[in-house]
Write a protein that holds these residues in place. Structure first.
Motif, PDB file in Angstrom:
ATOM      1  N   LEU A   1       0.850  -1.179   0.000  1.00 37.80           N
ATOM      2  CA  LEU A   1       0.000   0.000   0.000  1.00 37.80           C
ATOM      3  C   LEU A   1       0.892   1.237   0.000  1.00 37.80           C
ATOM      4  N   VAL A   2       0.500   2.251  -0.741  1.00 31.84           N
ATOM      5  CA  VAL A   2       1.171   3.545  -0.665  1.00 31.84           C
ATOM      6  C   VAL A   2       0.342   4.441   0.242  1.00 31.84           C
ATOM      7  N   THR A   3       0.978   4.979   1.271  1.00 32.30           N
ATOM      8  CA  THR A   3       0.293   5.869   2.219  1.00 32.30           C
ATOM      9  C   THR A   3       1.038   7.196   2.215  1.00 32.30           C
ATOM     10  N   SER A   4       0.380   8.236   1.716  1.00 29.32           N
ATOM     11  CA  SER A   4       1.101   9.479   1.469  1.00 29.32           C
ATOM     12  C   SER A   4       0.277  10.702   1.840  1.00 29.32           C
ATOM     13  N   ASN A   5       0.942  11.708   2.394  1.00 31.54           N
ATOM     14  CA  ASN A   5       0.333  13.013   2.567  1.00 31.54           C
ATOM     15  C   ASN A   5       0.509  13.872   1.323  1.00 31.54           C
TER      16      ASN A   5
END
Length: 221
Positions: A95-99
Motif C-alpha cells: 500500500l502507498v500511504t502518502s500526505n
C-alpha cells in the motif's frame, strides 16, 4: 506462515528521491510558503492545516503546469520497480500511504500496476486557488490532525497482519510507533534511533527487499 505482511509505504522522499510538495512550492509558490513549512515542523500548524495553506498559494489555472512539472522532475528511487514485483511474487500487500496529492501521485505511479492501493489526499482545481481534500482523516485514536492519517489507515487493517512502515519523514513517525517493523531513512531513521524504535535502514529499494526477506524468514521460523 499465519500472518500476512502488509506494507505501508510513504511516497515523497521514499518512493521518489525528493519531496514533491516542497519542490512544487519552490517552483510555483510565493515566498511565504517557507514560513508555513517551518510552522509545520515546529508543530505550530498541523499537517492538514499547513498543506492546505501551502496549496492555497497556487492559482488553479496552473493545474496542467503543476502536474507536468512534477511528473517530469520526480525521480523514482532505485529498485522500486523490482520491489513492487517482489511484493507481488511473495504475496506481500503493498500500500502507498502518502500526505502527497493525487494530481501528481497517480500519474507517477501509473506504470506500477501491482500496487494494491494508494492512500493520499485529493485536489480541487475548480476555485481560484488549489484546494486540498482530505478523504482519509484521523480516527478517534489520533489527535494530530494529519490530513491523510497514516495511523488510521494502519489501524484499519487486521490486528494479526504483520505491518511494516517504510518511510523517511515526520509524516511516518506516528505510524512507525505502532508498526510491527520499520524500514527508515533520513528524518525517520534519526527519530527511530532517538526514540529507541527498532528499525532497518535503507538507501534504495534493494535494501527494502533484503529487509523483507529477513522478516519473512523470521515469521516462517
Amino acid at each position: 506462515m499465519t500472518k500476512r505482511i502488509v506494507i505501508f509505504c510513504d511516497f515523497d522522499g521514499t518512493i521518489t528521491e525528493k519531496d514533491n510538495i516542497l519542490d512544487i512550492m519552490k517552483h510555483f509558490a510565493p515566498p511565504q510558503w517557507k514560513k508555513i513549512v517551518d510552522d509545520i515542523f515546529a508543530k505550530k500548524k498541523s499537517l492538514r492545516e499547513g498543506v492546505g495553506e501551502l496549496f492555497s498559494l497556487i492559482p488553479s489555472e496552473k493545474q496542467q503546469e503543476l502536474t507536468g512539472y512534477v511528473v517530469q522532475n520526480a525521480r523514482i528511487r532505485d529498485g522500486f520497480g523490482e520491489f513492487v514485483t517482489f511484493c507481488k511474487e511473495q504475496n506481500i500487500h503493498l500500500l502507498v500511504t502518502s500526505n502527497g496529492i493525487d494530481f501528481f501521485i497517480h500519474p507517477i505511479l501509473a506504470p506500477f500496476e501491482d500496487i494494491e492501493k494508494i492512500y493520499c489526499n485529493e485536489s480541487d482545481f475548480s476555485g481560484d486557488t488549489v484546494r486540498i481534500l482530505w478523504p482519509h482523516p484521523c480516527d478517534e485514536y489520533c489527535g494530530v490532525d494529519c490530513g491523510m492519517c497514516k495511523t488510521t489507515v494502519i489501524r484499519s487493517y487486521k490486528n494479526d497482519d504483520f505491518k511494516v512502515v517504510i518511510g523517511d519523514s515526520l509524516t511516518d513517525l506516528e505510524g512507525a510507533k505502532i508498526a510491527d517493523a520499520v524500514i527508515a531513512r533520513s528524518y525517520l531513521k534519526e527519530k527511530c534511533e532517538e526514540l529507541g524504535i527498532e528499525h532497518e535502514s535503507f538507501t534504495d529499494f534493494y535494501d527494502c527487499i533484503r529487509a523483507l526477506k529477513t522478516m519473512k524468514e523470521r515469521l516462517v521460523g
